[in-house]
Write a protein that holds these residues in place. Structure first.
Motif, PDB file in Angstrom:
ATOM      1  N   GLN A 102      -9.212   1.129  -4.920  1.00 46.66           N
ATOM      2  CA  GLN A 102      -9.162   0.089  -3.897  1.00 46.66           C
ATOM      3  C   GLN A 102     -10.080  -1.084  -4.231  1.00 46.66           C
ATOM      4  N   ARG A 144     -10.970   7.136  -4.992  1.00 45.10           N
ATOM      5  CA  ARG A 144     -10.172   6.325  -4.065  1.00 45.10           C
ATOM      6  C   ARG A 144     -10.748   4.916  -3.957  1.00 45.10           C
ATOM      7  N   ARG A 145     -12.056   4.829  -3.827  1.00 44.20           N
ATOM      8  CA  ARG A 145     -12.702   3.520  -3.759  1.00 44.20           C
ATOM      9  C   ARG A 145     -12.495   2.736  -5.051  1.00 44.20           C
ATOM     10  N   ALA A 189       0.827  -1.207   0.000  1.00 46.36           N
ATOM     11  CA  ALA A 189       0.000   0.000   0.000  1.00 46.36           C
ATOM     12  C   ALA A 189       0.862   1.258   0.000  1.00 46.36           C
ATOM     13  N   ILE A 207      -3.441   3.005  -1.007  1.00 49.02           N
ATOM     14  CA  ILE A 207      -3.803   2.404  -2.289  1.00 49.02           C
ATOM     15  C   ILE A 207      -2.925   1.173  -2.512  1.00 49.02           C
TER      16      ILE A 207
END
Length: 282
Positions: A70, A66-67, A16, A20
C-alpha cells in the motif's frame, strides 16, 4: 516506441482488490509509461511490483507486507484473478483492465528499451543463471545495454546484500534495476534499493529463469487462459503446492470479503444520500 497515455505511473487509475491498490492498464501501456518515465530528467524513483493472488494472500496475514503493497510505488496485476476482481470492483469503466504479467513486461521492456538506450541492471538468481540470462538478453535484443549484474548469496535480505547492491548500482548508473528474487523477498529489496539508490527497481520474479531457460515457461495459450498457475504447479508441485492451493483459497476469501463490504458501504451511502435528498425537498 508507443506513446503512453499517462505521463507517469502515478497517473494510472487504481482499483483496490482486498484493500491493495492495483494500476488499471495493459502490459503494453505499462511498459510505455515506465520506459518514458525513467528517462525523464526529474523522474521519480519508486519500486515496481507485479503482484498476484499469492501476494494478496500473504498481505492478508502480514501487516508489514500489506503496508509495503500500500506504500510508495506501483502494483501491476500479475495474475488473471487480480484482473478479474479489478473488473468486478471497478465497474464498467475498468472492464478492460488487463493482467500485466511480470516476465512479459520484463522481456518487452528489454526489447523496446534498445532504441531508447535504456541502461539495465540485473539483481538476483545464481551466477550460472545470471550468465545465461545476460547471454540470452543480448542474443534476443542486439544492442541492449546491460551495465551491471549481481547474483548475491542465497539467504534473507541483509544489510550486507543491500549495501553491496547499492555500491554496484551506484557504480554502473542504470536507468532501471530488475530484481529476480521471488515474492515477497524481492518486494522488500526493490523498496529499499529504490530509496537507497534513487533508481526505479522492478521485481520480476521468475522472469530471469524463464529468459535464461533454466525454468520452463508456460506456452502463450496457457498464459492467456488464466491457468498459468496450474502449469507452474505441475512443473514444481513440491515447492509451489502451498502457494497456489492454499494461497488461492485465501485470496478468494479476502477478495470476496472486501468486495461485498465495499458494496454494502456503497448501498448504505446511497440510502443516506437518498434520505438527505428527500428531506431537502420537503
Amino acid at each position: 516506441m508507443q506513446i503512453p497515455r499517462y505521463a507517469s505511473t502515478s497517473e494510472i487509475p487504481r482499483v483496490a482488490v482486498a484493500g491493495i491498490p492495483f494500476a488499471a492498464t495493459s502490459c503494453q501501456e505499462a511498459v510505455a509509461v515506465v520506459l518514458s518515465e525513467i528517462r525523464q530528467p526529474n523522474r521519480q524513483h519508486y519500486p515496481i511490483r507485479f503482484s498476484n493472488a499469492y501476494c494478496v494472500a500473504l498481505a492478508s496475514r502480514d501487516l508489514g507486507y500489506r503496508r509495503q503493497l500500500q506504500d510508495a510505488g506501483v502494483n501491476f496485476p500479475d495474475g488473471a484473478p487480480i484482473a478479474l476482481y479489478m473488473q468486478r470492483n471497478g465497474g464498467s469503466e475498468f472492464a478492460q483492465s488487463l493482467r500485466v504479467r511480470g516476465p512479459s513486461f520484463f522481456e518487452l521492456a528489454l526489447r523496446r528499451g534498445v532504441d531508447e538506450g535504456v541502461r539495465h541492471f540485473f539483481l538476483g538468481s545464481t551466477t550460472e543463471t545470471m550468465n545465461r540470462l545476460v547471454a540470452a538478453a543480448h542474443q534476443r535484443n542486439p544492442g541492449i545495454k546491460i551495465v551491471g549484474t549481481y547474483a548475491p548469496p542465497f539467504g534473507p535480505v541483509s544489510a550486507e546484500l543491500l549495501n553491496e547492491a547499492t555500491k554496484r548500482i551506484a557504480d554502473s548508473k542504470p536507468d532501471i534495476v530488475w530484481v529476480g528474487m521471488g515474492t515477497p523477498k524481492q518486494d522488500w529489496v526493490t523498496a529499499e534499493l529504490s530509496r537507497m539508490t534513487s533508481t526505479t527497481c522492478a521485481g520480476v520474479g521468475a522472469a530471469f529463469d524463464f529468459l535464461a531457460g533454466t525454468v520452463r515457461e508456460a506456452p502463450l495459450w496457457i498464459q492467456q487462459s488464466g491457468l498459468e498457475w496450474l502449469f507452474r504447479l505441475a512443473m514444481e508441485p513440491r515447492r509451489l503446492w502451498k502457494r497456489y492451493l492454499i494461497g488461492n483459497f485465501t485470496f478468494v476469501y479476502h477478495a470476496e470479503r472486501y468486495l461485498h463490504h465495499g458494496r454494502r458501504r456503497s448501498s448504505q451511502r446511497a440510502a443516506i444520500e437518498a434520505g438527505v435528498d428527500k428531506e431537502a425537498r420537503r
